[in-house]
Design a protein around this motif. Sequence first.
Motif, PDB file in Angstrom:
ATOM      1  N   ASP A 147       0.825  -1.211   0.000  1.00 60.41           N
ATOM      2  CA  ASP A 147       0.000   0.000   0.000  1.00 60.41           C
ATOM      3  C   ASP A 147       0.860   1.263   0.000  1.00 60.41           C
ATOM      4  O   ASP A 147       0.500   2.268  -0.621  1.00 60.41           O
ATOM      5  N   TRP A 151       2.056   1.647  -3.496  1.00 58.33           N
ATOM      6  CA  TRP A 151       0.944   2.050  -4.364  1.00 58.33           C
ATOM      7  C   TRP A 151       0.616   3.536  -4.175  1.00 58.33           C
ATOM      8  O   TRP A 151       0.170   4.199  -5.101  1.00 58.33           O
ATOM      9  N   ASP A 152       0.854   4.044  -2.987  1.00 58.21           N
ATOM     10  CA  ASP A 152       0.566   5.449  -2.701  1.00 58.21           C
ATOM     11  C   ASP A 152       1.607   6.359  -3.348  1.00 58.21           C
ATOM     12  O   ASP A 152       1.292   7.148  -4.247  1.00 58.21           O
TER      13      ASP A 152
END
Length: 418
Positions: A329, A332-333
């Motif tokens: 995550d 992905w950010d």
Amino acid sequence: MSPDDVVTRLGMQMKWKTWWNFRIDFGGSVLFALFNVVVNQFYVPMAIRHGASNLEVGLLTAAPAIGMLWSPMWAHVMRGRSTKPFVLWPLVVGRLSVLWAGALLTPAAFLATAFIVNFMNGIQAPAYPALLARMYPPALRGRLMGYVRVAQGTLLIPLAYVVGEWSQHQGDRWPLIGAAIMGTLSVVLFSRVREVETPGPETAPAQPARRMSQILGHWHIARASRPLRIFLMATMATGFGNLLAGPIYQIYQVHALNLSNAQIGLTRVSYYVALLVAYFVVGWIIDTWSPRHAMFIGMTAYALAPALYVLWGSFSAVIASCALLGVGDAVWDIGCMSYIFRAVPGREAEAFGLHFLLFGIRGAIAPLVSTAMTHAMSLTDIFLVAIGICALGIAIFAVRPTPRAPSATVEAPQPGAP
């Protein structure tokens, strides 16, 4: 002190009203932390314990993406208007609606609340960045936002454990009610922010033909940029695989492993610790090597997370898997943003529009597909399918951004890097 007086805070010179906004933003984020933990980490396991079916779990997992599908429409509606009301009122309605789930504790209440919360999030999502642009000057925006998010992320680590123990001993009603109250108070506090920067002039609303041309232009930019095209195909595959496994993680933890809320709290602590560490490490990797290297790490983490369930399927495997999801995550950010910034400089808005559109599509479909598959396949087999789709994304991303030479924008290291 005058709002325009210059002060030195956190090693930066800023106007007093910028410092005011930072303190309000910081305090609101601290109050929001409880809502964040309960709704984003415990909500689905709570719904499962109160009788949610596999299909309802799929709908709960898909709700955030379904809510985001409407964001472009709301972005068009709010053009030329102040964005602050589009942030505050939807958030108040959405967060107060969690009281309903806490009061009834039925699958229907959990499902209806999830769609209310995420539909309201879809309204405020395009308005929030515009409001941030008016809160902080460009030269300080990144650092001030970073301080707020690191502080909240640090608070989420003990809160995940506390909420797990709280719901374990007191039941799910009061954590949900507490989350609704604290989430609403955070919006009330956030309403006190003051505008600092004056946004650029608004353009006239697009005519239908022009709007269609802009939508098609999002696809034209992908056709014109091989690095972006490979990125979108790879993230579509790996993202779909990760979202396919999403609801299965929750079902496996509750039904197969019979984890208590306290144990689930420990797995969420693992997630938040890994997320915070990954933010720092991934940022260093992006600056030292390239966003492409960081994206490989994130995609691999998403592929390995379900593999741990297949290989071990124990409580310790869940903790390790949650840590991998935290790494994925984080990548992905900031990894996706960095890659797009370098792949199509000057056309980031169109590329991000396409990226978020594809997220909405896969996020709405994948959880429903995986929960439907539970009627015909075992949970382990669904994990294997998710791993295969994630691996397909990694294979696509391994294709060179340019046919003959590495891309100077998304693959080459930065000047001065080893």
